[in-house]
Design an enzyme around this catalytic site. Structure first.
Site, PDB file in Angstrom:
ATOM      1  CB  THR A   1     -42.158  62.842 -80.553  1.00 18.96           C
ATOM      2  OG1 THR A   1     -43.130  63.926 -80.204  1.00 18.96           O
ATOM      3  CG2 THR A   1     -41.581  62.053 -79.356  1.00 18.96           C
TER       4      THR A   1
ATOM      5  CD  GLU B   1     -40.622  58.998 -77.786  1.00 15.54           C
ATOM      6  OE1 GLU B   1     -40.157  58.420 -78.896  1.00 15.54           O
ATOM      7  OE2 GLU B   1     -41.806  59.298 -77.756  1.00 15.54           O
TER       8      GLU B   1
ATOM      9  CE  LYS C   1     -58.134  48.765 -82.232  1.00 17.16           C
ATOM     10  NZ  LYS C   1     -57.805  50.309 -82.296  1.00 17.16           N
TER      11      LYS C   1
ATOM     12  CD1 TRP D   1     -57.909  44.417 -82.756  1.00 17.37           C
ATOM     13  CD2 TRP D   1     -55.681  44.307 -82.184  1.00 17.37           C
ATOM     14  NE1 TRP D   1     -57.966  45.116 -81.737  1.00 17.37           N
ATOM     15  CE2 TRP D   1     -56.591  44.890 -80.888  1.00 17.37           C
ATOM     16  CE3 TRP D   1     -54.540  43.984 -81.730  1.00 17.37           C
ATOM     17  CZ2 TRP D   1     -56.037  45.257 -79.787  1.00 17.37           C
ATOM     18  CZ3 TRP D   1     -53.961  44.469 -80.559  1.00 17.37           C
ATOM     19  CH2 TRP D   1     -54.804  45.016 -79.354  1.00 17.37           C
TER      20      TRP D   1
END
Lengths: 532, 532
Positions: A181, A325, A434, A439
């Site tokens: 990754t 992934e 936040k 959010w």
């Protein structure tokens, strides 16, 4: 039904038998081009299999590749796993320290390296890396001076080898490749692809719900073969006998346009910034008549970009999503049949906001904090989980077990499901802002900001706030003609549906947004630069 | 990588979650149409799973379907294997005796039947068939009077059932379906499809090297769901969320055209004779602007047909090939990228003579009498062998073992490989004409004859000859305007490259060529009619 294992050979056999006369083109930074037919590619890939045998490498050895896009890298894509070995693609934008870590984490015993990247590999070794590496194969006619073990040049190594290799029935579960990754969220983790997952992924990429690749196509992946398998394009394209075009080394919009035009490219894939650059140099109503569609991934393309290509150039941009992934392709936002005919503005809004339909056999789930599926109402945010036969069930060496739960992979992305059955990435979990218990999606705000005529690029990060906990900060690359004011941006965001409390209190103007090694906005770097 | 079994659910899950608003349309002979969205289809297919449970059928029971194309048949395609059971599609053109044999050979314990086909089923039972059948489910609101066991109507049976069914992880190797060959070459043999083979085949069909199906498509398979799984279209289309259109019952060219136009069909599939009929009623330069391509299979389309669609209507015809034993799709003749731009005449010649490139993961081999691969020079005939993960490795109950050898299926077709990497079916082994020790391809001669302006259809068979062993006989359906003479046909064939010794000595003019139960030219019937 016959028990034929899905392995690399099921994607390779037709190259020689049926597609031997199809071209593979590699463009170099000076715009010179190497071209040869599949027949030669297939022969050389099999010579590479023998060459790896001849070096005495174990038949399950991990072989790294530190290389640009190009024909020799493609030979490695098939030659390494064809002989049973595991191809570990190495990100050439890593620092020498990171590279050393990744190479040793993968257990590489041999490395295929482009000549211009030899110094990087030497630095990684000088830092104590490459401890298992016994052979370094330079992708060239000859070897440079370098302090590296078992240095040998690729061309003379394969030259004397037999051009056919026995089709070995490698088991489906056998490892075929490793990719680490990019590590935006911590230490790079290794993902292990199997023969089965790679074949199934290639079928998904070639499907009409993926990139829709067939023998009539010519495909240009403007995404690196060193990361995420260039979105699986080299495997899928070879499997279906499509003409392939690779751009080696750094490239310019002008080189991309030359390739699209000269090679009659029908499908191209790349990150939105490429398509922004390319759009700046295209003219006329149908500047690229062969191009059927563009696949854009890695970040959400601004609606202005989708509009530009649709209305000015007649080229559909399809949004794709995936991760290392997920092999990487997990979704593509094809318009459903009944949405094709929407008026331009509606179509573009739909295309920009509905980012994906899963590629066949992939499942998605968007869940709240308690693990319950959220309502797909276009509003509710949730954690995105994904499952499928080409989705990782673990990381190499047992890293990151907490991301695998109940047969699902927790992506770390926050997503929204629409009433129309599409989903959209709202943010990385850690990039959500936040503010006062609510959010704010940085991705949505970036997309809206980039739709402003005087904004070229925008990244939004959270900065700490004593009252609201966090507040958004807009980092903006202004256009050449004018620098927008904060008020103008507020007005623009309000028109795009942002509430007053969501508007950024501050804007920072930058020459460019810093990028990660795979070309994404590097918010880690931005947060470090603007801690408050 | 995750260990997700490739089973029916991997093709079905997205129907409810993502494609619930996509339409499935069924057209009836009176041109009325039933339409409902995927969401309802998915709910009803799951109700069917529960209904089959409620009847007490074993979870691996074989359930027959004797039905036209339509939404209830589609529900059976998913509902029967979704609950673990095996769908045995029954050819509704069989005689009652043949039907009885096939039903009992498959071991059917229940049968789903269209109301108008109930009498056929009764006849089959009256002949001593249906010995294991305990339930007959009529695809309607109510049951007719009929002497059949466990008679129940489909609609009330499923009406009370729960609309969701647990996603069971059926093993990949589990049987999913059975189809009997059409038996042109002897007693019908049963082919057993598995969950794995069906999913992989659907991915092949959806791929750009297959039919290239995606969410933006609307597909009309004008091939029966009762044989060869309608070329795999229902599974592939459902998997990718394409709009689906079915034509129930017998149909006319006019009904096909209405459907293509009204439903904005993008991909259609059918035998060449359909496209000949349709062409006769199309007018104007772009009569079907939504239609991206037509897939034509079952027989070689005459080059005149390919030319007509390309030049007059702007619609590509792609030739496909396959058999019941190959699920059925094995190849599609996509033009390679560098062949797309050929001038019309060259392109058409190429398209007509190069019938196939294998769908990914399928392998082909053309062999001489000694089992050695023949040279792909466009001339040499050989026996066609095929191999792949959706190719049968045996017949039901161990029939026909001689057709499976060394991991390959011997197709019984004679093929030629071209220097360009395409292959073409020259004939069925038993339809080849052996004249004076040389072979004449009946398929080639038929294609050439059908290119004559006064020939609508042509079939060529061998008749015994004392001197040459066999000689070709041409059976011709003349056009409405003129009946060609034997001399004119000779001249025409000579111009198409046939040698003097190959020319048929005789021509028979017919009103129509007799057809088998799946719509192919019935040469067995022709040979019986013209024994000499």
């Amino acid at each position: 039904m016959m028990d034929i294992p899905l392995n690399i050979w099921t994607m390779f056999a037709a190259a020689q038998r049926h597609y031997f006369d199809v071209e593979i083109v590699t463009s170099f930074p000076d715009d010179s081009r190497h071209r040869y037919p599949y027949g030669q590619f297939a022969a050389r890939a099999q010579q590479l299999m023998h060459a790896l045998d001849s070096l005495g490498l174990a038949d399950d050895a991990v072989v790294g590749s530190l290389a640009w896009n190009g024909f020799r890298h493609l030979e490695a894509y098939f030659g390494v796993p064809g002989s049973g070995r595991v191809l570990h693609t190495l990100n050439l934008r890593l620092s020498p320290t990171e590279l050393a870590t990744v190479i040793d984490h993968g257990g590489d015993v041999a490395i295929l390296v482009d000549p211009d990247l030899v110094p990087l590999l030497e630095q990684a070794r000088a830092l104590g890396g490459l401890r298992d590496v016994t052979h370094v194969i330079v992708l060239d006619d000859h070897t440079p001076e370098a302090n590296l073990p078992g240095l040998v040049a690729y061309e003379p190594l394969i030259a004397g080898q037999v051009t056919s290799y026995p089709r070995t029935p490698w088991a489906e579960s056998r490892p075929l490749g490793i990719c680490h990754t990019s590590g935006t969220t911590g230490r790079p983790k290794g993902v292990v692809y199997t023969h089965r997952s790679t074949v199934l992924h290639a079928l998904g990429v070639a499907s009409g719900a993926g990139f829709a690749l067939g023998p009539s196509d010519c495909v240009l992946p403007i995404v690196p073969m060193f990361h995420g398998n260039a979105w699986g394009v080299p495997y899928a394209a070879t499997m279906v006998g499509a003409k392939q075009v690779f751009a080696a080394g750094p490239f310019t919009a002008q080189r991309v346009i030359s390739l699209l035009r000269d090679e009659q490219v029908t499908v191209a894939a790349g990150v939105p910034t490429i398509w922004i650059d390319v759009a700046g140099q295209l003219h006329g109503p149908r500047p690229l008549p062969d191009l059927r569609h563009i696949v854009s991934g890695g970040a959400q393309p601004p609606s202005s970009l989708i509009a530009r290509y649709r209305k000015d150039f007649g080229i559909p941009i399809l949004q794709a999503w995936g991760m290392t992934e997920t092999s990487p392709l997990a979704s593509v936002a094809w318009p459903k049949h009944h949405l094709r005919g929407l008026p331009d503005e509606e179509f573009i809004e739909q295309a920009a906001s509905q980012a994906g339909l899963p590629v066949p056999t992939v499942d998605l789930s968007i869940r709240d904090g308690d693990g319950a599926e959220v309502v797909w109402d276009g509003e509710q945010l949730g954690d995105l989980y994904v499952r499928g036969p080409w989705v990782a069930d673990s990381y190499l060496h047992g890293d990151g077990v907490e991301q695998f739960t109940g047969g699902w992979f927790r992506t770390g992305d926050v997503a929204v499901g629409s009433p129309g059955g599409y989903f959209r990435i709202a943010d990385r979990t850690k990039d959500l802002i936040k503010s006062g218990g609510e959010w704010i999606s940085s991705v949505d705000m970036e997309a809206a900001l980039m739709a402003h005529p005087d904004v070229v690029e925008a990244a939004v990060i959270a900065i700490p706030d004593p009252k609201w906990l966090e507040r958004p900060l807009a980092c903006v690359v202004p256009g050449e003609n004018a620098v927008p004011t904060l008020d103008q941006l507020h007005e623009h965001l309000t028109a795009h549906g942002f509430a007053r409390w969501q508007l950024p209190d501050r804007v920072e103007f930058l020459d460019q947004i810093p990028r990660t090694s795979v070309g994404k906005f590097d918010k880690k770097a931005l947060r470090a630069r603007f801690p408050a």
